[in-house]
Design a protein around this motif. Structure first.
Motif, PDB file in Angstrom:
ATOM      1  N   GLN A   1      13.622 -34.194  21.335  1.00 22.19           N
ATOM      2  CA  GLN A   1      15.023 -34.604  21.452  1.00 22.19           C
ATOM      3  C   GLN A   1      15.023 -35.786  22.421  1.00 22.19           C
ATOM      4  O   GLN A   1      14.820 -35.611  23.626  1.00 22.19           O
TER       5      GLN A   1
ATOM      6  N   GLY B   1      16.236 -29.215  27.768  1.00 29.05           N
ATOM      7  CA  GLY B   1      17.234 -29.451  28.814  1.00 29.05           C
ATOM      8  C   GLY B   1      16.583 -29.957  30.084  1.00 29.05           C
ATOM      9  O   GLY B   1      15.406 -29.714  30.342  1.00 29.05           O
TER      10      GLY B   1
ATOM     11  N   GLU C   1      33.022 -22.754  25.887  1.00 34.00           N
ATOM     12  CA  GLU C   1      32.247 -22.984  27.103  1.00 34.00           C
ATOM     13  C   GLU C   1      33.160 -22.877  28.318  1.00 34.00           C
ATOM     14  O   GLU C   1      34.340 -23.217  28.261  1.00 34.00           O
TER      15      GLU C   1
ATOM     16  N   ASN D   1      28.215 -15.340  25.751  1.00 37.64           N
ATOM     17  CA  ASN D   1      27.213 -15.828  24.808  1.00 37.64           C
ATOM     18  C   ASN D   1      25.835 -15.818  25.458  1.00 37.64           C
ATOM     19  O   ASN D   1      25.625 -16.459  26.476  1.00 37.64           O
TER      20      ASN D   1
END
Ligand code: UD1
Ligand code: MG
Length: 453
Positions: free
Chosen positions: A78, A14, A160, A175
């Motif tokens: 990624q 991220g 979310e 979560n």
């Protein structure tokens, strides 16, 4: 302890833009240790046999860090940051290498405080038959977390916050981001997360709803909120640090150390305090410190990479830098800095000194204001002081230099040559005393002030 084999996939690609940092988010530290290293240590302790880490394109710092700290981890890039499911798929090559693992754990590199026993509880639930398990917690303030929609103990879906309606936002069961999935189901589940959201992100959390819809066994295992703080900004980093410190202080006290004012003592992930150690207020332990039984660390001291032997006293206002080894019963007093130096049993360095790249023998007394001149601007040099030496106050030891056992140095000396055992070294100008000269000087000055001079 779960017996199934286990692959851990840590997502660390991220951008962490809210950190506003040149450093990748997962390399920021809690308890003196990068977030990513906390997560890796936890999964190893929870029995993961294999480790895969997903990093961003160009994440050279993360790559170099892992090469040094977790060389067995397989790294997966990624290339574009398209969400947590997309990140997990980047590790696809690890999923079936050599065969699908019974348990695949997917964890986030920005959630450092989860304990191994909590991850083991998730794995136990998988061993008991669940196909997909999420670690959840009752958040005191769930803002920013995905919400867990359950039906009994079945997990129905994860929503979310950005996509949640008011009723879903009111759910506090959140979560943690830690998910366990049966390895054989994984590639297909991840590939089914085709529905990109408005931002074009693929959410790992959608795996729950897909699995539930296929009649697979989905479950939530809950743990304490303090383990699941996720770090997206500096305020959350500070909150995680506070939680880490509370945990470390409690562990130190449970281990038999006295912390007079625990809320003012800062510990690192690897600080070792023996039994009956006393730590006074306002002490900072940077990484790499071990303190032996019965030692005292007095107020306002800073220790890093140092070993303090049993019964020694350090501080108040002392600084131990990397490589400081303080022997049994030795005393290091106020405004004393020790770096890369061994201080033997019973030696005393009590006031205003710098001892670097040195060894000080047993029972030696180092007087106030003693300085080792260890650096010539290019190289470092050693100072060797023997046992039973008396180093006079304000001695300047110009390294490399050796002072033999039982020797004395006169106060104020600049020692540039070796001093043999039992010798006395004077390295200072001889004092001259001129009777009456002080009075004459004063009278001349006063006369000048009165304009008569
Ligand atoms: C995520 C969860 C949320 C959960 C929260 C817990 C999703 C969609 N959301 O939200 O339900 O409550 O964590 O802290 O999973 N990452 C990548 N590549 C990407 C995107 C993210 O590797 O493309 C990594 C990040 O480095 C980070 C982790 O995945 O370590 C989580 O991403 P982040 O953006 O922090 O998600 P949150 O908004 O915190
Ligand atoms: Mg996060």
């Amino acid at each position: 302890m779960p017996t199934s084999d286990c692959l851990a996939v840590v997502l660390a690609a991220g951008e962490g833009t809210r950190m506003r940092s040149a450093l990748p988010k997962v390399l920021h530290k809690v308890g003196g240790r990068p977030l990513l290293d906390h997560v890796i240590a936890t999964v190893r302790a929870a029995g993961a046999d294999r480790l895969a880490v997903v990093i961003g394109a160009g994440a050279d710092q993360v790559r170099a860090h892992l090469a040094a700290t977790a060389p067995d981890a397989s790294l997966h890039v990624q290339a574009e940051r398209r969400g947590t499911a997309h990140a997990a798929l980047a590790a696809r090559a690890a999923f079936a290498d050599p065969a699908p693992a019974a348990h695949v754990l997917i964890l986030f590199g920005d959630t450092p405080l989860v304990r191994p026993q909590t991850v083991r509880a998730l794995r136990d639930r998988m061993d008991a038959g669940a196909d997909l398990v999420v670690l959840g917690f009752e958040a005191s303030d769930p803002t920013g977390y995905g919400r867990l929609v359950t039906d009994g103990d079945r997990l129905v879906r994860i929503v979310e916050e950005k996509e949640a309606d008011a009723a879903t936002r009111a759910i506090r069961l959140s979560n943690s981001g830690i998910m366990g999935i049966r390895g054989a189901l994984l590639p297909d589940l991840l590939e089914s997360i085709g529905n990109a959201n408005a931002k074009g992100e693929f959410y790992l959390t959608d795996a729950a709803e897909i699995a539930a819809g296929r009649g697979l066994v989905t479950a939530v295992v809950t743990g304490p909120e303090a383990e699941f703080v996720g770090i997206n900004d500096r305020a959350q980093l500070a909150a995680a640090e506070a939680l880490f410190q509370a945990r470390a202080r409690a562990a130190a006290m449970a281990g038999g150390a006295t912390l007079t004012a625990p809320e003012t003592v800062f510990l690192s992930h690897d600080t070792v305090l023996g039994r009956d150690v006393t730590v006074e207020p306002n002490v900072v332990f940077a990484p790499g410190v071990t303190v032996g039984d019965g030692a005292e660390i007095r107020a306002f001291s800073h220790l890093e990479g140092a070993t303090v032997a049993p019964g020694a006293i350090v501080g108040p206002y002392a600084r131990l830098r990397p490589g400081a080894k303080v022997g049994p019963g030795a005393h290091i007093g106020n405004f004393v800095e020790i770096k890369n130096a061994t201080i033997a049993e019973g030696a005393k360095i009590n006031h205003l000194s710098y001892i670097g790249d040195a060894s000080v023998g047993a029972r030696t007394n180092v007087g106030a204001g003693t300085i080792t001149c260890n650096y010539d601007g290019v190289f470092k040099h050693a100072t060797v002081i023997g046992a039973g030496v008396f180093v006079g106050s304000q001695t300047t030891l110009v390294a490399p230099v050796t002072v033999g056992d039982g020797a004395f140095t006169a106060a104020g000396s600049v020692i540039t040559e070796d001093v043999p055992a039992d010798a006395m070294a004077f390295g200072r100008a001889r004092q001259a005393v001129k009777p009456g000269a002080g009075k004459a000087k004063r009278e001349a000055l006063l006369a000048r002030k009165a304009g008569k001079g």
